[in-house]
Scaffold this active site. Structure first.
Site, PDB file in Angstrom:
ATOM      1  N   TRP A 101     -20.399  37.735  53.560  1.00  9.52           N
ATOM      2  CA  TRP A 101     -19.916  37.560  54.947  1.00  9.52           C
ATOM      3  C   TRP A 101     -20.609  36.902  55.641  1.00  9.52           C
ATOM      4  CZ3 TRP A 101     -15.027  38.264  55.034  1.00  9.52           C
ATOM      5  CH2 TRP A 101     -14.255  38.905  54.181  1.00  9.52           C
ATOM      6  N   ASP A 176     -22.948  40.510  63.326  1.00  6.48           N
ATOM      7  CA  ASP A 176     -21.633  41.166  62.734  1.00  6.48           C
ATOM      8  C   ASP A 176     -21.865  42.498  62.105  1.00  6.48           C
ATOM      9  OD1 ASP A 176     -19.388  41.841  61.161  1.00  6.48           O
ATOM     10  OD2 ASP A 176     -19.444  40.003  59.711  1.00  6.48           O
ATOM     11  N   LYS A 200     -13.036  49.773  59.406  1.00  4.35           N
ATOM     12  CA  LYS A 200     -14.035  50.503  58.624  1.00  4.35           C
ATOM     13  C   LYS A 200     -14.304  51.898  59.347  1.00  4.35           C
ATOM     14  CE  LYS A 200     -15.361  46.226  56.959  1.00  4.35           C
ATOM     15  NZ  LYS A 200     -14.806  46.160  55.873  1.00  4.35           N
TER      16      LYS A 200
HETATM   17  N1  PLP Z   1     -17.761  40.794  58.170  1.00  3.84           N
HETATM   18  C1  PLP Z   1     -17.937  41.948  57.308  1.00  3.84           C
HETATM   19  C2  PLP Z   1     -19.530  42.346  57.395  1.00  3.84           C
HETATM   20  C3  PLP Z   1     -17.199  42.494  56.540  1.00  3.84           C
HETATM   21  O1  PLP Z   1     -17.299  43.664  55.990  1.00  3.84           O
HETATM   22  C4  PLP Z   1     -15.665  42.035  56.760  1.00  3.84           C
HETATM   23  C5  PLP Z   1     -14.569  42.684  55.862  1.00  3.84           C
HETATM   24  O2  PLP Z   1     -14.844  43.246  55.195  1.00  3.84           O
HETATM   25  C6  PLP Z   1     -15.698  40.829  57.428  1.00  3.84           C
HETATM   26  C7  PLP Z   1     -16.600  40.267  58.238  1.00  3.84           C
HETATM   27  C8  PLP Z   1     -14.392  40.121  57.599  1.00  3.84           C
HETATM   28  O3  PLP Z   1     -13.673  40.925  58.418  1.00  3.84           O
HETATM   29  P1  PLP Z   1     -11.768  40.682  58.754  1.00  3.84           P
HETATM   30  O4  PLP Z   1     -11.247  40.927  57.250  1.00  3.84           O
HETATM   31  O5  PLP Z   1     -11.774  41.546  59.838  1.00  3.84           O
HETATM   32  O6  PLP Z   1     -11.808  39.118  59.141  1.00  3.84           O
END
Ligand code: PLP
Length: 365
Positions: A101, A176, A200
């Protein structure tokens, strides 16, 4: 048999929250309407969003000089909104990439740097070892004039966590926190900005929390009003119609977490759950956890493998038959992953360990 949902997100929600939502579904507190039917400008919804913000401020001890925003677009839209709002002309913005991510966030910044004038830099990455640890770096290499240092506090797919924030030479940290917000205690004042998708530890997908220090709010308009933190903040997250039902569930979750003792209590419970599983994996010669640095192990997402791909496949098949849902590892890494966020019960981990023991007995050579 009880169903245990090990999903990394959308993930399990506290039962009492779902029961409350069910109870209030058709008639929200005597209004004669469902929350889904309330105007976002109504007094009822005004109370919901204000109570949600207040409770989150309490839970995370958010200082007064930070704004709390309830946005849409998921954590992924933040990958673009951050450079659009925070990047400074011709200046650097650093990325610490400890997982897939974080790599996406960095890639998005590089893409945007073709359109807006800033210089995204890969400060550290553990990609060459399949993100099996949190990468380190020398803080002296950080340009003090840089706009921000971006990091991911919990790498959901790879199962690693930054518990102690790195020295960033005074440059604001943008984090994040999607997969360990409210699960691990951080000091908000140590960050310039925190963001998290809700699905989550907070509520249904569709709400994204942004916590941003006042001085980082942009003074000049960005590309689009919807992507502009200042406009969103000035409008109390009501610039357009917000995800009202998701914010309502978030409010219930925040109240529930507070009733259980807040983030510290959640963290203690999460450590207990994770220790149970890690201890079992460490003692076993059959299972292993791919994280190479024990101190970096996540207490929220725990990946593990058996000695072979075939056995992983069999494990996933039998686990599903046993009503362990969504325990299959992310498609990019394979194996298994137990996501055991705040609402995941200790009994579920105990049952998983018992299942793993029995599987090992049946399948060890
Ligand atoms: N960042 C992290 C650490 C994640 O675990 C996730 C999704 O699992 C995301 C970003 C992406 O999130 P979204 O699907 O809300 O865009």
């Amino acid at each position: 048999m009880t169903v245990y949902n090990f999903s990394a997100g959308p993930a399990v929600l506290p039962k009492p929250v779902l029961e409350m939502a069910q109870k209030e579904m058709l008639d929200y507190r005597g209004s004669g309407m469902s929350v889904m039917e309330l105007s976002h400008r109504s007094s009822e919804f005004d109370e919901i969003i204000k109570a949600a913000e207040l409770r989150l401020r309490e839970l995370m001890a958010i200082p007064d000089n930070y704004k709390v925003l309830f946005l849409q677009g998921g954590a992924s839209l933040q990958f673009s909104m951050i450079p659009l709002n925070l990047a400074k002309k011709s200046k650097k913005a650093y990325y610490i990439v400890g997982g897939s991510w974080g790599k996406k966030a960095y890639t998005e910044a590089v893409k945007l740097s073709k359109t807006i004038d800033f210089d995204p830099q890969l400060l550290a990455s553990s990609e060459d070892t399949v993100y099996n640890h949190i990468p380190t770096f020398d803080s002296k290499t950080i340009d003090k004039e840089a706009a921000y240092v971006h990091l991911t506090t919990n790498n959901t797919i790879e199962g690693t966590t930054i518990y102690d924030l790195p020295d960033t030479n005074g440059v604001p940290i943008v984090a994040d926190m999607s997969s360990n917000i409210l699960a691990v205690r951080y000091r908000v004042a140590d960050f310039g900005m925190i963001y998290a998708g809700a699905q989550k530890n907070i509520g249904p997908a569709g709400v994204t929390i942004v916590i941003i220090r006042d001085d980082l709010l942009n003074d000049t308009p960005v590309l689009s009003s919807m992507l502009d933190y200042r406009i969103q903040a000035d409008n109390g997250s009501l610039y357009n119609t917000p995800p009202t039902y998701g914010i309502y569930i978030a409010r219930l979750v925040f109240d529930y977490v507070a009733s259980l003792g807040g983030v510290d209590a959640m963290e203690t419970k999460n450590v207990e759950k994770a220790t149970l599983l890690y201890d079992f994996i460490d003692k076993s010669e059959f299972y292993s956890n791919p994280v190479s640095v024990k101190a970096d192990r996540s207490i929220c997402n725990i990946p593990f493998v058996t000695p072979s791909d075939e056995l992983d496949k069999l494990f996933n098949k039998e686990a599903l038959e046993h009503d362990f849902k969504n325990i299959k590892g992310h498609r990019s890494v394979g194996g298994m992953r137990a996501s055991i966020y705040n609402a995941f019960p200790l009994e579920g981990v105990q049952e998983l360990v018992a299942f793993m023991k029995a599987f090992e007995e049946r399948n060890k050579g």
